[in-house]
Scaffold this motif. Structure first.
Motif, PDB file in Angstrom:
ATOM      1  N   ARG A 188     -39.089 -12.848  25.765  1.00 27.85           N
ATOM      2  CA  ARG A 188     -38.274 -13.652  26.669  1.00 27.85           C
ATOM      3  C   ARG A 188     -37.041 -14.177  25.949  1.00 27.85           C
ATOM      4  N   GLU A 189     -36.061 -14.574  26.735  1.00 24.08           N
ATOM      5  CA  GLU A 189     -34.834 -15.107  26.146  1.00 24.08           C
ATOM      6  C   GLU A 189     -34.267 -16.204  27.038  1.00 24.08           C
ATOM      7  N   GLY A 190     -33.762 -17.252  26.412  1.00 25.73           N
ATOM      8  CA  GLY A 190     -33.121 -18.323  27.148  1.00 25.73           C
ATOM      9  C   GLY A 190     -34.005 -19.540  27.329  1.00 25.73           C
ATOM     10  N   GLU A 191     -33.386 -20.709  27.300  1.00 26.72           N
ATOM     11  CA  GLU A 191     -34.112 -21.971  27.427  1.00 26.72           C
ATOM     12  C   GLU A 191     -34.942 -22.029  28.705  1.00 26.72           C
ATOM     13  N   HIS A 195     -38.828 -22.655  27.905  1.00 25.94           N
ATOM     14  CA  HIS A 195     -39.238 -24.062  27.923  1.00 25.94           C
ATOM     15  C   HIS A 195     -40.492 -24.256  28.779  1.00 25.94           C
ATOM     16  N   GLY A 196     -41.494 -24.941  28.220  1.00 22.66           N
ATOM     17  CA  GLY A 196     -42.710 -25.242  28.947  1.00 22.66           C
ATOM     18  C   GLY A 196     -43.718 -24.118  29.004  1.00 22.66           C
ATOM     19  N   THR A 197     -43.449 -23.022  28.277  1.00 23.74           N
ATOM     20  CA  THR A 197     -44.365 -21.892  28.301  1.00 23.74           C
ATOM     21  C   THR A 197     -45.059 -21.751  26.937  1.00 23.74           C
ATOM     22  N   HIS A 198     -46.016 -20.832  26.887  1.00 25.79           N
ATOM     23  CA  HIS A 198     -46.734 -20.554  25.649  1.00 25.79           C
ATOM     24  C   HIS A 198     -46.167 -19.290  25.010  1.00 25.79           C
ATOM     25  N   ALA A 199     -46.047 -19.297  23.706  1.00 22.14           N
ATOM     26  CA  ALA A 199     -45.607 -18.123  22.951  1.00 22.14           C
ATOM     27  C   ALA A 199     -46.085 -18.289  21.521  1.00 22.14           C
ATOM     28  N   SER A 200     -46.394 -17.183  20.879  1.00 25.00           N
ATOM     29  CA  SER A 200     -46.874 -17.278  19.502  1.00 25.00           C
ATOM     30  C   SER A 200     -45.786 -17.783  18.572  1.00 25.00           C
ATOM     31  N   TRP A 201     -44.513 -17.521  18.941  1.00 22.05           N
ATOM     32  CA  TRP A 201     -43.405 -18.084  18.173  1.00 22.05           C
ATOM     33  C   TRP A 201     -42.170 -18.217  19.068  1.00 22.05           C
ATOM     34  N   VAL A 202     -41.284 -19.126  18.661  1.00 26.03           N
ATOM     35  CA  VAL A 202     -39.990 -19.325  19.321  1.00 26.03           C
ATOM     36  C   VAL A 202     -38.916 -19.337  18.241  1.00 26.03           C
ATOM     37  N   ALA A 203     -37.851 -18.568  18.455  1.00 24.25           N
ATOM     38  CA  ALA A 203     -36.745 -18.516  17.496  1.00 24.25           C
ATOM     39  C   ALA A 203     -35.499 -19.177  18.075  1.00 24.25           C
ATOM     40  N   LEU A 204     -34.801 -19.896  17.225  1.00 24.90           N
ATOM     41  CA  LEU A 204     -33.546 -20.560  17.572  1.00 24.90           C
ATOM     42  C   LEU A 204     -32.508 -20.065  16.570  1.00 24.90           C
ATOM     43  N   THR A 205     -31.440 -19.434  17.073  1.00 28.40           N
ATOM     44  CA  THR A 205     -30.465 -18.800  16.197  1.00 28.40           C
ATOM     45  C   THR A 205     -29.095 -19.412  16.391  1.00 28.40           C
ATOM     46  N   GLY A 206     -28.527 -19.941  15.308  1.00 25.87           N
ATOM     47  CA  GLY A 206     -27.190 -20.500  15.335  1.00 25.87           C
ATOM     48  C   GLY A 206     -26.174 -19.526  14.779  1.00 25.87           C
ATOM     49  N   SER A 207     -25.049 -20.062  14.327  1.00 32.59           N
ATOM     50  CA  SER A 207     -23.961 -19.193  13.879  1.00 32.59           C
ATOM     51  C   SER A 207     -24.315 -18.427  12.611  1.00 32.59           C
ATOM     52  N   THR A 208     -25.016 -19.085  11.684  1.00 33.60           N
ATOM     53  CA  THR A 208     -25.338 -18.445  10.396  1.00 33.60           C
ATOM     54  C   THR A 208     -26.768 -18.699   9.967  1.00 33.60           C
ATOM     55  N   ASP A 223     -50.721 -25.416  23.011  1.00 35.92           N
ATOM     56  CA  ASP A 223     -49.692 -26.366  23.450  1.00 35.92           C
ATOM     57  C   ASP A 223     -48.424 -25.607  23.840  1.00 35.92           C
ATOM     58  N   PRO A 224     -47.822 -25.923  24.984  1.00 35.37           N
ATOM     59  CA  PRO A 224     -46.565 -25.266  25.355  1.00 35.37           C
ATOM     60  C   PRO A 224     -45.401 -25.760  24.493  1.00 35.37           C
ATOM     61  N   TRP A 225     -44.338 -24.975  24.490  1.00 28.37           N
ATOM     62  CA  TRP A 225     -43.149 -25.332  23.716  1.00 28.37           C
ATOM     63  C   TRP A 225     -42.198 -26.185  24.545  1.00 28.37           C
ATOM     64  N   PHE A 226     -41.623 -27.180  23.880  1.00 30.51           N
ATOM     65  CA  PHE A 226     -40.523 -27.957  24.453  1.00 30.51           C
ATOM     66  C   PHE A 226     -39.251 -27.413  23.815  1.00 30.51           C
ATOM     67  N   VAL A 227     -38.339 -26.894  24.627  1.00 36.65           N
ATOM     68  CA  VAL A 227     -37.161 -26.199  24.092  1.00 36.65           C
ATOM     69  C   VAL A 227     -35.894 -26.748  24.737  1.00 36.65           C
ATOM     70  N   ARG A 228     -34.933 -27.072  23.888  1.00 35.97           N
ATOM     71  CA  ARG A 228     -33.602 -27.431  24.353  1.00 35.97           C
ATOM     72  C   ARG A 228     -32.574 -26.611  23.561  1.00 35.97           C
ATOM     73  N   ALA A 229     -31.616 -26.038  24.274  1.00 29.60           N
ATOM     74  CA  ALA A 229     -30.555 -25.282  23.612  1.00 29.60           C
ATOM     75  C   ALA A 229     -29.185 -25.647  24.171  1.00 29.60           C
ATOM     76  N   GLU A 230     -29.104 -25.840  25.472  1.00 29.32           N
ATOM     77  CA  GLU A 230     -27.812 -26.065  26.109  1.00 29.32           C
ATOM     78  C   GLU A 230     -27.303 -27.493  25.918  1.00 29.32           C
ATOM     79  N   GLU A 231     -28.143 -28.494  26.216  1.00 25.94           N
ATOM     80  CA  GLU A 231     -27.724 -29.892  26.057  1.00 25.94           C
ATOM     81  C   GLU A 231     -27.625 -30.274  24.578  1.00 25.94           C
TER      82      GLU A 231
END
Length: 281
Positions: A188-191, A195-208, A223-231
């Motif tokens: 999956r891709e995108g906040e 957000h609020g789902t289960h996944a074995s891992w979540v990646a957050l990628t910035g500029s470098t 436990d589900p993931w709490f994810v914020r990217a846009e705000e």
């Protein structure tokens, strides 16, 4: 601040994190130990401390908005049918002692105190491990024991009536840049999709840089993931999403999150390989 108030995490001799045990913070921020700055092996900072958008976001640590009505997250408290409300209900996590303290990690005891009473006793185990010449792993385990004579429960704004706001538990406030970071899982891709789902891992990628968060025990993966990217960029693991988490007297809730901290923008296949290397059975 005395040397006893900080611990520097090192990987292969290089400093990658500064742990502050006794921060001087106003009560409204729910004072607690935190890691900041945390950096990649190349020295890029990947945490923020008290940013303008959320002054109570303190690098990397454990923050819970509702422990039997006490706020260990900081800021306003979400009140059912009322919304975010300024209350004088803030608790504090107080460093008691290091049981172990090495350059690559530590074992710490903390007391969670609110209104003059200790509610929870925490044992926190943190370890930094080199994975490759561009990535290292932060292994973070926390154990919360109810030291009161009665049952306690852990809640969140979601369990108190605010849909989608199940924050509380391990939380990483990431570096904010001009553009929002990319967030993705294995499929999956995108906040909004994650957000609020289960996944074995979540990646957050910035500029470098890339941060990869993985639940390292079966209980943590539930436990589900709490994810914020846009705000703002931040990732947490939710202790209380749909229901409050009960902790009976003398019982302990344990969670373990392993975070891979890497230089560069890393794709799915390489992320999956790093997670396998970082998370031991």
């Amino acid at each position: 601040m005395t040397p006893h108030d900080t611990a520097v995490l090192r990987v292969a001799g290089r400093p990658v994190g500064r742990y502050v045990t006794r921060p001087e913070l106003p009560a409204r921020l729910s004072p607690r130990p935190y890691l900041h700055p945390v950096t990649t092996l190349a020295g890029t900072a990947v945490t923020e401390l008290s940013p303008a958008d959320h002054a109570h976001h303190l690098g990397v640590g454990v923050a819970v908005p509702d422990v039997e009505g006490s706020n260990f997250w900081g800021g306003r408290t979400y009140v059912r049918d009322q919304g975010p409300t300024e209350l004088g209900n803030h608790g504090a996590q107080r460093h008691s002692a290091f049981q172990l303290r090495d350059p690559d990690g530590f074992v710490e005891e903390l007391r969670w105190v609110a209104a003059g009473a200790e509610l929870l006793r925490e044992r926190r185990t943190v370890a930094a491990t080199e994975l490759t010449d561009f990535a290292w792993a932060l292994d973070f385990t926390f154990s919360l024991t109810n030291v009161t004579s009665g049952p306690l429960s852990i809640g969140s704004p979601a369990t108190n009536g605010r849909p989608g706001a199940a924050y509380g538990g391990f939380f990483w406030r990431a570096r904010k840049e001009a553009e929002a970071p990319q967030v993705f899982t294995i499929d999956r891709e995108g906040e909004r999709e994650i957000h609020g789902t289960h996944a074995s891992w979540v990646a957050l990628t910035g500029s470098t840089w890339t941060l990869i968060f993985a639940g390292a025990t079966e209980e943590t993966r539930q436990d589900p993931w709490f994810v914020r990217a846009e705000e703002y960029p931040g990732v947490g693991s939710s202790l209380a999403s749909e229901d409050r988490l009960p902790v009976q007297p003398g019982e302990t809730a344990v969670r373990r999150i392993v975070t891979v901290v890497a230089d560069g923008r890393i794709g799915r296949l390489e992320v999956a390989a790093l997670v396998r290397k970082a998370v031991s059975p």
